[in-house]
Design a protein around this motif. Structure first.
Motif, short mmCIF file in Angstrom:
data_model
loop_
_atom_site.label_atom_id
_atom_site.label_comp_id
_atom_site.label_asym_id
_atom_site.label_seq_id
_atom_site.Cartn_x
_atom_site.Cartn_y
_atom_site.Cartn_z
N GLY A 119 -8.36 2.12 0.99
CA GLY A 119 -7.77 3.41 1.35
C GLY A 119 -8.54 4.51 0.63
O GLY A 119 -9.05 4.29 -0.47
N PHE A 145 -1.63 8.99 2.49
CA PHE A 145 -1.32 8.75 1.08
C PHE A 145 -0.82 10.07 0.51
O PHE A 145 -1.34 11.13 0.88
CB PHE A 145 -2.56 8.29 0.30
CG PHE A 145 -3.18 7.04 0.85
CD1 PHE A 145 -2.62 5.80 0.58
CD2 PHE A 145 -4.32 7.10 1.64
CE1 PHE A 145 -3.19 4.64 1.10
CE2 PHE A 145 -4.88 5.95 2.17
CZ PHE A 145 -4.32 4.72 1.90
N HIS A 200 -0.82 0.71 -9.18
CA HIS A 200 -2.16 0.96 -8.63
C HIS A 200 -3.01 1.68 -9.68
O HIS A 200 -2.50 2.35 -10.56
CB HIS A 200 -2.11 1.77 -7.32
CG HIS A 200 -1.35 3.06 -7.39
ND1 HIS A 200 -1.35 3.97 -6.38
CD2 HIS A 200 -0.56 3.60 -8.35
CE1 HIS A 200 -0.61 5.02 -6.71
NE2 HIS A 200 -0.12 4.81 -7.90
N CYS A 236 0.82 -1.20 0.00
CA CYS A 236 0.00 0.00 0.00
C CYS A 236 0.85 1.26 0.00
O CYS A 236 2.06 1.21 0.08
CB CYS A 236 -0.99 -0.01 1.15
SG CYS A 236 -0.25 0.41 2.70
N PHE A 243 -11.11 6.83 -3.70
CA PHE A 243 -10.76 5.65 -2.90
C PHE A 243 -10.25 4.54 -3.81
O PHE A 243 -10.48 4.57 -5.03
CB PHE A 243 -11.96 5.15 -2.06
CG PHE A 243 -13.04 4.46 -2.86
CD1 PHE A 243 -12.95 3.10 -3.17
CD2 PHE A 243 -14.16 5.16 -3.29
CE1 PHE A 243 -13.96 2.46 -3.89
CE2 PHE A 243 -15.17 4.53 -4.01
CZ PHE A 243 -15.05 3.18 -4.31
N GLY A 256 -9.60 9.15 0.68
CA GLY A 256 -9.36 10.45 1.27
C GLY A 256 -9.84 11.58 0.37
O GLY A 256 -10.39 11.36 -0.71
N1 DAH Z 1 -3.62 3.58 -4.53
C1 DAH Z 1 -3.71 3.13 -3.15
C2 DAH Z 1 -3.03 1.76 -3.02
O1 DAH Z 1 -2.79 1.13 -3.99
C3 DAH Z 1 -5.13 3.04 -2.67
C4 DAH Z 1 -5.80 4.38 -2.59
C5 DAH Z 1 -5.73 5.11 -1.46
C6 DAH Z 1 -6.48 4.88 -3.68
C7 DAH Z 1 -6.34 6.36 -1.35
C8 DAH Z 1 -7.10 6.12 -3.61
C9 DAH Z 1 -7.00 6.85 -2.43
O2 DAH Z 1 -7.77 6.66 -4.61
O3 DAH Z 1 -7.63 8.04 -2.37
O4 DAH Z 1 -2.77 1.31 -1.93
#
Ligand code: DAH
Length: 445
Positions: free
Chosen positions: A286, A264, A151, A6, A308, A288
């Motif tokens: 996750g 993040f 991601h 993460c 998220f 925000g």
């Molecule tokens: N990209 C993060 C991961 O791969 C997950 C994530 C967290 C995506 C917060 C989001 C965010 O869009 O707002 O762990």
């Protein structure tokens, strides 16, 4: 979720400990970047084909043929696959909860190529240049410009740029990681973004005209400098009720949940949502308030929003009681028929097909200075594919006189569809030893 999976990358007040690998990476990022990966399958100046396009390899290339074979599989778009069931359930929730003039509010992007630039995967999301997540030990680099996305957030900025204000991205993501029942170098994420104009965000307030999304202010734990407190609070409220509603739609109305503060680089404030399921708290996603700098960089300067991201395998493993992440890649009817031709919103509990016995073999070797365990895990995946259930570093030491390091790994072999003979296992194990000696410069002990 392990930390290596993460982006909660800087410690927060309540989580001050990073595992050694991260600390190591953060201290040695530059030397790792310079490290040659020629030993991993490719030499500089070759080309590799991914989804019909050619990419020239260079000193950063660390994708393996085993990984590239997975690109384009499209499990999440395969009807009857458990990952597809989950996607459809989530889309159904969004389509009923978020409607604009009779149409679904969120557009779905589930066929974007997983090949992205480093800029998209990191810089566009404000990930600092020296950030540990950029280490080649953790991501699959195609070359100095392109990589396999780590991601689905990698697409946020570009999709906002196209003018969208509510969308989901669903796709395969790639990370170098340990080998065990919950980690696989390819998995799937679902990402969502929703942006609001002041008109939209404040529409239910008594005096919407008097309210503003932005003000020159200060950043604190609860809000960004550009946002008014009302903006931050309403974004938090709409985000949390969306996600609590989603989890209830999936796991049942009585589900217990809790919010945990997170970090993040692309959101502030940030949270993780945990659900209490089968006797334990499980981290699910996750999320925000999107960093305004990111939203502005995408041209939506009059809007603020939330985002998220969640891991689909993790969700499906809980929801359907699937015990091993390799099963998602199984082509065996024993697995697939349990989901095929079922309605996507039908409750399904996976019944394990008889488990075949495991074979355990250890391997010990002297390691060169530049050695990283993830190089070995990739090699094991390349040679043994899904026959290996788990690889654990069970012993390491440094020779007091020579200063050489030694690693001992325990490899657990188990086929998901048939019993392996000891000869088959021995033969694979020998191939792993030979390849490790040849490609990773280790000396078998
Ligand atoms: N990209 C993060 C991961 O791969 C997950 C994530 C967290 C995506 C917060 C989001 C965010 O869009 O707002 O762990």
């Amino acid at each position: 979720m392990s930390l290596t999976r993460c982006w909660r990358l800087w410690p927060t007040a309540d989580k001050t400990v990073l595992p050694c690998r991260w600390l190591y990476a953060s201290l040695h990022t530059s030397s790792i970047c310079k490290k040659s990966h020629k030993k991993l399958q490719y030499s500089i100046g070759n080309t590799i084909e991914i989804l019909g396009k050619s990419y020239e390899t260079d000193h950063l290339t660390n994708t393996t043929p085993a990984i590239l074979k997975k690109v384009g599989t499209n499990l999440h778009n395969t009807p009857g696959h458990p990952l597809n069931h989950i996607c459809r359930r989530i889309e159904t929730y969004f389509n009923s909860a978020y409607v604009r003039r009779g149409n679904p509010r969120f557009s779905v992007y589930n066929r974007l190529s997983p090949v992205v630039t480093h800029e998209q995967n990191f810089d566009s999301l404000l990930v600092p240049a020296n950030h540990v997540s950029r280490s080649p030990q953790d991501s699959y680099y195609i070359n100095s410009e392109y990589m396999l996305r780590a991601h689905t957030s990698a697409h946020q900025r570009d999709l906002v740029r196209t003018g969208l204000d509510a969308f989901m991205v669903i796709g395969d993501v790639y990370r170098r990681d340990a080998i065990d029942s919950t980690h696989y170098p390819v998995f799937h994420q679902l990402e969502a973004v929703q942006l609001f104009s002041d008109f939209e965000l404040f529409s239910d307030m008594p005096n919407p005209e008097s309210m503003s999304l932005f003000e020159p202010g200060v950043r604190d734990d609860n809000k960004q400098e550009r946002h008014t407190l009302q903006t931050a609070l309403l974004l938090e409220q709409t985000l949390k009720s969306c996600l609590e509603g989603l989890m209830r739609a999936l796991f049942g109305q009585d589900l217990q949940m809790r919010w945990v503060g997170a970090y993040f680089p692309f959101t502030h404030p940030s949270w993780e949502l945990e659900i209490f399921y089968q006797g334990e708290w499980v981290e699910m996603l996750g999320c925000g308030v999107m960093e305004q700098k990111l939203v502005d960089s995408a041209g939506a300067t009059d809007k603020a929003g939330w985002a998220f991201g969640l891991g689909l395998e993790r969700l499906a493993m809980k929801l359907y009681s699937i015990p091993d992440i390799r099963l998602f890649w199984s082509t065996d009817s024993g697995f697939l028929t349990q989901f095929k031709n079922k309605n996507f919103d039908e409750p399904i509990t996976y019944k394990p097909v008889s488990k075949h016995p495991q074979c355990v073999n250890d391997i010990s070797f002297w390691i060169p200075e530049s050695f990283s365990s993830n190089d070995f895990y990739d090699l094991v995946r390349s040679v043994a594919g899904d026959l290996v259930e788990q690889v654990t570093l069970i012993d390491e030491f440094v020779h007091p006189k020579t200063g050489r390091g030694s690693h001992c790994y325990r490899l657990v072999y188990r086929h998901m569809e048939k019993a392996l003979t000891q000869e088959e296992v021995n033969s694979i194990h020998q191939q792993i030893e030979a390849s490790a000696a040849e490609q990773l410069d280790v000396q078998i002990r």
